[in-house]
Design a protein around this motif. Structure first.
Motif, mmCIF file in Angstrom:
data_model
loop_
_atom_site.group_PDB
_atom_site.id
_atom_site.type_symbol
_atom_site.label_atom_id
_atom_site.label_comp_id
_atom_site.label_asym_id
_atom_site.label_seq_id
_atom_site.Cartn_x
_atom_site.Cartn_y
_atom_site.Cartn_z
ATOM 1 N N THR A 59 0.865 16.205 38.462
ATOM 2 C CA THR A 59 0.826 17.429 39.384
ATOM 3 C C THR A 59 -0.655 17.982 39.495
ATOM 4 O O THR A 59 -1.295 17.929 38.720
ATOM 5 C CB THR A 59 1.565 18.680 38.490
ATOM 6 N N THR A 61 -3.246 20.739 40.983
ATOM 7 C CA THR A 61 -3.520 22.186 41.067
ATOM 8 C C THR A 61 -4.694 22.729 42.055
ATOM 9 O O THR A 61 -5.701 22.178 41.926
ATOM 10 C CB THR A 61 -3.601 23.028 39.779
ATOM 11 N N TRP A 84 0.603 24.355 43.193
ATOM 12 C CA TRP A 84 0.934 23.062 42.449
ATOM 13 C C TRP A 84 1.836 22.164 43.297
ATOM 14 O O TRP A 84 3.003 22.619 43.621
ATOM 15 C CB TRP A 84 1.731 23.716 41.096
ATOM 16 N N ASP A 129 8.164 37.768 44.190
ATOM 17 C CA ASP A 129 9.096 36.568 43.706
ATOM 18 C C ASP A 129 9.743 35.980 45.096
ATOM 19 O O ASP A 129 9.817 34.919 45.248
ATOM 20 C CB ASP A 129 9.930 36.925 42.466
ATOM 21 N N ASN A 132 7.164 34.362 46.958
ATOM 22 C CA ASN A 132 6.748 33.060 46.738
ATOM 23 C C ASN A 132 7.584 31.899 47.198
ATOM 24 O O ASN A 132 7.225 30.894 47.381
ATOM 25 C CB ASN A 132 6.692 33.196 45.169
ATOM 26 N N ASP A 133 9.011 32.429 46.688
ATOM 27 C CA ASP A 133 10.194 31.295 47.081
ATOM 28 C C ASP A 133 10.026 31.047 48.466
ATOM 29 O O ASP A 133 10.143 29.743 48.874
ATOM 30 C CB ASP A 133 11.321 31.801 46.720
ATOM 31 N N LYS A 136 6.953 28.719 49.169
ATOM 32 C CA LYS A 136 7.391 27.216 48.638
ATOM 33 C C LYS A 136 8.364 26.588 49.517
ATOM 34 O O LYS A 136 8.252 25.469 49.788
ATOM 35 C CB LYS A 136 7.989 27.319 47.242
ATOM 36 N N GLU A 151 5.578 22.106 43.988
ATOM 37 C CA GLU A 151 6.561 22.635 42.585
ATOM 38 C C GLU A 151 6.318 24.113 42.480
ATOM 39 O O GLU A 151 7.123 24.827 42.346
ATOM 40 C CB GLU A 151 5.710 21.781 41.452
ATOM 41 N N LEU A 152 5.287 24.814 42.728
ATOM 42 C CA LEU A 152 4.953 26.228 42.754
ATOM 43 C C LEU A 152 3.870 26.730 43.812
ATOM 44 O O LEU A 152 2.893 25.886 44.197
ATOM 45 C CB LEU A 152 4.492 26.665 41.299
ATOM 46 N N GLU A 154 2.168 30.321 44.453
ATOM 47 C CA GLU A 154 2.374 31.681 44.120
ATOM 48 C C GLU A 154 1.022 32.592 44.322
ATOM 49 O O GLU A 154 -0.062 32.233 44.268
ATOM 50 C CB GLU A 154 2.595 32.258 42.472
#
Length: 258
Positions: A59, A61, A84, A129, A132-133, A136, A151-152, A154
């Motif tokens: 992973t 970053t 990420w 939240d 962020n979703d 992604k 993976e993330l 945010e």
């Protein structure tokens, strides 16, 4: 003679390669993709016939640099984020895109600006939240053909102008004051209902009313003040009440002796 024996051995050994557990080698032979090698030891045809491109599958970053954009309700904000991601398909990461970390970061930057522009300021501050979703999902859809899995993603910080911060502080203070007044009014309403019920019970029981009067006197005396309290027997109150009712019931001009 020994020279002609050592040279081929050296050439063969020069083709040995080792890939770590978190690495994969994308191998090309004469410019054509042949497969994935590793982890562990493997051999490539030397003399430049086969060559490799090592890919880290851990992973990664990356910071998404601060972006100044405008929300749907025309408020300028500065937003940064953290990304990420990892390589899920080394073949696509090498063949389909030139520099997958930079490409993924640029997609995240563009998506961040677009998503913030589609939401109001309150949504950006309160529904992180959800945003962020959405970020992604959008970035993952764009990088999937490159063999990249998000993976993330945010948001990290959201900066708003000073004047807007003052307006929001005033709004929050007004909301708290409104809530406090509503709670106080509800408490007073409940207290009035209880007092009305207590008064109805005391009217039918003079002893309870007298005990309440004595309790009030003791409470006033406990405050160590200079208040003078004059006690009037409850019988006088009832006598005055009966006299008032009697006088109101008599016709005008009639005397008390009648």
């Amino acid at each position: 003679m020994i020279f002609f024996i050592i040279i081929p051995i050296v050439i063969l050994l020069s083709g040995l390669r080792i890939a770590q557990e978190y690495e994969r080698a994308v191998v090309f032979r004469l410019g054509r993709y042949t497969g994935i090698r590793g982890p562990g030891i493997y051999w490539l045809i030397p003399l430049g016939i086969e060559w490799q491109s090592l890919i880290d599958i851990r992973t990664i970053t990356l910071p998404v640099e601060q972006q100044e954009t405008i929300t749907r309700d025309s408020v300028t904000v500065k937003v940064n984020a953290v990304l990420w991601f990892k390589v899920s398909d080394p073949e696509k990461a090498v063949i389909s895109v030139e520099n997958y970390p930079v490409a993924t970061q640029q997609v995240a930057l563009t998506a961040l600006r677009n998503i913030i522009g589609q939401h109001q300021l309150d949504e950006v501050l309160k529904e992180r939240d959800k945003i962020n979703d959405l970020l992604k999902t959008n970035v993952n859809a764009a990088t999937a053909p490159w063999g990249i899995t998000i993976e993330l993603l945010e948001m990290k910080d959201v900066e708003i102008p000073q004047d807007m911060q003052k307006v929001m502080a005033m709004e929050a203070e007004a909301t708290r004051e409104k809530r406090a007044r509503i709670i106080k009014a509800e408490a007073e309403l409940e207290a009035s209902v209880k007092l009305a019920e207590a008064s109805q019970k005391m009217i039918g029981n003079p002893a309870a009313l007298e005990l309440r009067r004595m309790q009030m006197v003791s409470e006033v005396g406990a405050e160590n003040n200079s208040t003078t309290v004059i006690m009037i027997p409850a019988d006088f109150v009832h006598l005055a009440q009966n006299l008032t009712q009697y006088l109101s019931a008599k016709p005008p001009g009639a005397s008390l002796t009648n």
